[in-house]
Write an enzyme that holds these catalytic residues in place. Structure first.
Site, PDB file in Angstrom:
ATOM      1  N   HIS A   1      -2.689   6.908   3.195  1.00 20.72           N
ATOM      2  CA  HIS A   1      -3.412   5.628   2.672  1.00 20.72           C
ATOM      3  C   HIS A   1      -4.551   5.416   3.624  1.00 20.72           C
ATOM      4  O   HIS A   1      -4.716   5.401   4.817  1.00 20.72           O
ATOM      5  CB  HIS A   1      -2.318   4.581   2.942  1.00 20.72           C
ATOM      6  CG  HIS A   1      -2.960   3.253   2.570  1.00 20.72           C
ATOM      7  ND1 HIS A   1      -3.568   2.772   1.551  1.00 20.72           N
ATOM      8  CD2 HIS A   1      -2.950   2.042   3.423  1.00 20.72           C
ATOM      9  CE1 HIS A   1      -4.187   1.608   1.571  1.00 20.72           C
ATOM     10  NE2 HIS A   1      -3.639   0.925   2.673  1.00 20.72           N
TER      11      HIS A   1
ATOM     12  N   CYS B   1       0.851  -1.220   0.057  1.00 22.90           N
ATOM     13  CA  CYS B   1       0.024   0.150   0.242  1.00 22.90           C
ATOM     14  C   CYS B   1       0.789   1.174   0.080  1.00 22.90           C
ATOM     15  O   CYS B   1       0.329   2.321  -0.301  1.00 22.90           O
ATOM     16  CB  CYS B   1      -0.793   0.067   1.260  1.00 22.90           C
ATOM     17  SG  CYS B   1      -1.881  -1.460   1.203  1.00 22.90           S
TER      18      CYS B   1
ATOM     19  N   ASN C   1     -10.388   0.081   1.207  1.00 15.83           N
ATOM     20  CA  ASN C   1      -8.972  -0.011   1.112  1.00 15.83           C
ATOM     21  C   ASN C   1      -8.381  -0.224  -0.320  1.00 15.83           C
ATOM     22  O   ASN C   1      -8.600  -1.252  -0.717  1.00 15.83           O
ATOM     23  CB  ASN C   1      -8.319  -0.624   2.286  1.00 15.83           C
ATOM     24  CG  ASN C   1      -6.617  -0.879   2.058  1.00 15.83           C
ATOM     25  OD1 ASN C   1      -6.170  -0.430   1.189  1.00 15.83           O
ATOM     26  ND2 ASN C   1      -6.056  -1.230   3.098  1.00 15.83           N
TER      27      ASN C   1
HETATM   28  N1  ACO Z   1     -17.788  -8.608  10.771  1.00 14.69           N
HETATM   29  C1  ACO Z   1     -18.147  -9.136  11.854  1.00 14.69           C
HETATM   30  N2  ACO Z   1     -17.186  -9.355  12.761  1.00 14.69           N
HETATM   31  C2  ACO Z   1     -16.074  -9.672  12.459  1.00 14.69           C
HETATM   32  C3  ACO Z   1     -15.563  -9.198  11.192  1.00 14.69           C
HETATM   33  C4  ACO Z   1     -16.490  -8.786  10.362  1.00 14.69           C
HETATM   34  N3  ACO Z   1     -16.314  -8.408   9.014  1.00 14.69           N
HETATM   35  N4  ACO Z   1     -14.131  -9.504  11.092  1.00 14.69           N
HETATM   36  C5  ACO Z   1     -13.746  -9.779  12.253  1.00 14.69           C
HETATM   37  N5  ACO Z   1     -14.835  -9.796  13.139  1.00 14.69           N
HETATM   38  C6  ACO Z   1     -14.629 -10.319  14.444  1.00 14.69           C
HETATM   39  C7  ACO Z   1     -13.656 -11.238  14.660  1.00 14.69           C
HETATM   40  O1  ACO Z   1     -13.786 -12.718  14.450  1.00 14.69           O
HETATM   41  C8  ACO Z   1     -13.735 -10.991  16.314  1.00 14.69           C
HETATM   42  O2  ACO Z   1     -14.440 -11.813  16.786  1.00 14.69           O
HETATM   43  P1  ACO Z   1     -14.208 -12.813  18.177  1.00 14.69           P
HETATM   44  O3  ACO Z   1     -13.927 -11.690  19.142  1.00 14.69           O
HETATM   45  O4  ACO Z   1     -15.619 -13.608  18.242  1.00 14.69           O
HETATM   46  O5  ACO Z   1     -13.159 -13.561  17.609  1.00 14.69           O
HETATM   47  C9  ACO Z   1     -13.872  -9.603  16.522  1.00 14.69           C
HETATM   48  O6  ACO Z   1     -14.530  -9.119  15.336  1.00 14.69           O
HETATM   49  C10 ACO Z   1     -12.826  -8.612  16.632  1.00 14.69           C
HETATM   50  O7  ACO Z   1     -11.804  -8.929  15.746  1.00 14.69           O
HETATM   51  P2  ACO Z   1     -10.444  -7.939  15.898  1.00 14.69           P
HETATM   52  O8  ACO Z   1      -9.698  -8.536  14.895  1.00 14.69           O
HETATM   53  O9  ACO Z   1     -10.048  -7.903  17.449  1.00 14.69           O
HETATM   54  O10 ACO Z   1     -11.070  -6.504  15.376  1.00 14.69           O
HETATM   55  P3  ACO Z   1     -10.435  -5.089  15.367  1.00 14.69           P
HETATM   56  O11 ACO Z   1     -11.141  -4.025  16.090  1.00 14.69           O
HETATM   57  O12 ACO Z   1      -9.016  -5.295  15.540  1.00 14.69           O
HETATM   58  O13 ACO Z   1     -10.651  -4.787  13.950  1.00 14.69           O
HETATM   59  C11 ACO Z   1      -9.463  -4.763  11.776  1.00 14.69           C
HETATM   60  C12 ACO Z   1     -10.126  -5.546  12.909  1.00 14.69           C
HETATM   61  C13 ACO Z   1     -10.451  -3.892  10.903  1.00 14.69           C
HETATM   62  C14 ACO Z   1      -9.071  -5.755  10.555  1.00 14.69           C
HETATM   63  C15 ACO Z   1      -8.448  -3.993  12.362  1.00 14.69           C
HETATM   64  O14 ACO Z   1      -7.399  -4.905  13.105  1.00 14.69           O
HETATM   65  C16 ACO Z   1      -7.505  -3.208  11.431  1.00 14.69           C
HETATM   66  O15 ACO Z   1      -7.998  -2.249  10.928  1.00 14.69           O
HETATM   67  N6  ACO Z   1      -6.432  -3.498  11.296  1.00 14.69           N
HETATM   68  C17 ACO Z   1      -5.393  -3.062  10.363  1.00 14.69           C
HETATM   69  C18 ACO Z   1      -5.902  -3.489   9.034  1.00 14.69           C
HETATM   70  C19 ACO Z   1      -5.170  -2.672   7.753  1.00 14.69           C
HETATM   71  O16 ACO Z   1      -4.802  -1.515   8.122  1.00 14.69           O
HETATM   72  N7  ACO Z   1      -4.859  -3.317   7.073  1.00 14.69           N
HETATM   73  C20 ACO Z   1      -4.528  -2.623   5.885  1.00 14.69           C
HETATM   74  C21 ACO Z   1      -2.985  -2.004   5.762  1.00 14.69           C
HETATM   75  S1  ACO Z   1      -1.894  -2.361   4.881  1.00 14.69           S
HETATM   76  C22 ACO Z   1      -2.745  -2.365   3.372  1.00 14.69           C
HETATM   77  O17 ACO Z   1      -3.612  -1.503   3.020  1.00 14.69           O
HETATM   78  C23 ACO Z   1      -2.758  -3.535   2.476  1.00 14.69           C
END
Ligand code: ACO
Length: 316
Positions: free
Chosen positions: A243, A117, A273
């Site tokens: 980004h 990214c 994204n």
């Molecule tokens: N819908 C519903 N529930 C979901 C979903 C969804 N789409 N996705 C995950 N969950 C659930 C999980 O299963 C978990 O459930 P559990 O507690 O029963 O196991 C719960 O939600 C919490 O999951 P977390 O992973 O802790 O959620 P978090 O608040 O950390 O959010 C996210 C997840 C959005 C992916 C976050 O960690 C994030 O944004 N990370 C960075 C991602 C990023 O920026 N990536 C790209 C950067 S580089 C690039 O752009 C390629």
């Protein structure tokens, strides 16, 4: 040969595929909800390319928009630099070569850059340096992604996050006091396995929490680094174009580093994204909305797979 004074972005374009997939549409085939996606990421919908629309097609449409909007000719374009994690072919030929052919350009330097990214930030700096050195004179720098082709549509942890699109910047030299002032590029290979496209290009896998923590730090540190070495303060900056990965990352970064959140341009709600395409899409959209004005100081900040990060300081 006299080295050109300043390298600047002279025009911008974008393309977003026609098909829109809303969070509610997604919830029809994966266990998620509009409420979860909006509250955890800020995403409302994403564009999805047609089956026969490749990364190069998205880029070509962004370039055509750039040329038509500005009534410019393609004369003298001698560089095509493409940041992408989702090329038409995983191997040869480069997507840049295919774009050159589709635009009807004869003999430009054309190559792809893979920096996840952060790709657009890397591509911009490579093109800037090549123009400065005289290896190119007018370069099209793209961020173009067909992430829908590499998303695992059964994995709710990742499939809700990504979208398709392309953005494009025309880079050239000027004697006017404007353009790219500074740029910084970094990588932390120790995190390389926390964000990967597995199976020869068929499924994105990500340790969301680790990437989140990295992203907050990478954005903040990049901004501080560029401000410091250019004797600027955050008060001198008119826009930060980050980004677009998650609006919570930006909120957390603003809070930790004491940046005004309204400095950050955000459009993640409508695109999700789009990896290397997100910054040039945002810039093109900002230009169309009249938000970019001569003399403004603007920071672009990228972060992503690698783990890579970096930024560009530009005077518009
Ligand atoms: N819908 C519903 N529930 C979901 C979903 C969804 N789409 N996705 C995950 N969950 C659930 C999980 O299963 C978990 O459930 P559990 O507690 O029963 O196991 C719960 O939600 C919490 O999951 P977390 O992973 O802790 O959620 P978090 O608040 O950390 O959010 C996210 C997840 C959005 C992916 C976050 O960690 C994030 O944004 N990370 C960075 C991602 C990023 O920026 N990536 C790209 C950067 S580089 C690039 O752009 C390629």
């Amino acid at each position: 040969m006299k080295s050109p004074q300043h390298i600047y972005i002279s025009a911008l374009g974008l393309y977003a595929p026609e098909k829109i997939l809303t969070n509610d549409n997604l919830a029809e085939f994966v266990d998620t909800s509009d409420e979860w996606i909006r509250s955890h990421t800020g995403i409302g919908e994403r564009h999805i390319a047609a089956e026969n629309e490749q990364c190069s097609d998205l880029a070509v449409k962004a370039a055509k928009y750039l040329f038509e909007k500005n009534n410019l000719s393609m004369d003298g374009i001698d560089g095509i630099v493409v940041a992408t994690a989702t090329p038409d072919y995983y191997g040869f030929p480069s997507t840049a070569c295919i774009i050159a052919e589709k635009l009807g350009l004869k003999g430009p330097a054309a190559f792809d850059i893979g920096a996840g990214c952060t790709g657009f930030i890397y591509a911009l700096e490579v093109a800037r340096a090549m123009i400065k050195s005289g290896s190119m004179t007018r370069a099209l720098v793209f961020g173009s992604e067909k992430l829908s082709a590499v998303v695992n549509w059964k994995d709710r942890n990742t499939c809700v996050l990504f979208g398709d699109g392309a953005g494009c910047a025309l880079l050239e030299a000027t004697d006017e006091e404007k353009g790219i002032l500074d740029s910084t590029l970094h990588a932390e290979g120790s995190g390389s396995l926390s964000l990967v496209i597995e199976n020869g290009g068929h499924a994105i896998a990500m340790e969301g929490r680790a990437v989140y923590a990295f992203a907050v730090r990478a954005i903040g540190d990049t901004i501080v680094e560029l401000l410091k070495r250019n004797d600027l303060t955050i008060g001198d900056i008119d826009w930060i174009v980050p980004h677009q990965a998650n609006k919570r990352i930006i909120a957390a970064c603003s809070k930790r580093y004491n940046f005004d959140p309204s400095l950050f341009y955000m459009n993640i709600e409508r695109y999700a994204n789009t990896s290397a395409a997100s910054i040039p899409i945002a810039l093109s959209e900002m230009e169309d909305a009249g938000l970019l004005k001569a003399g403004q100081k603007i920071l672009f900040v990228g972060f992503g797979a690698g783990l890579t990060y970096g930024g560009t300081l530009i005077q518009w």
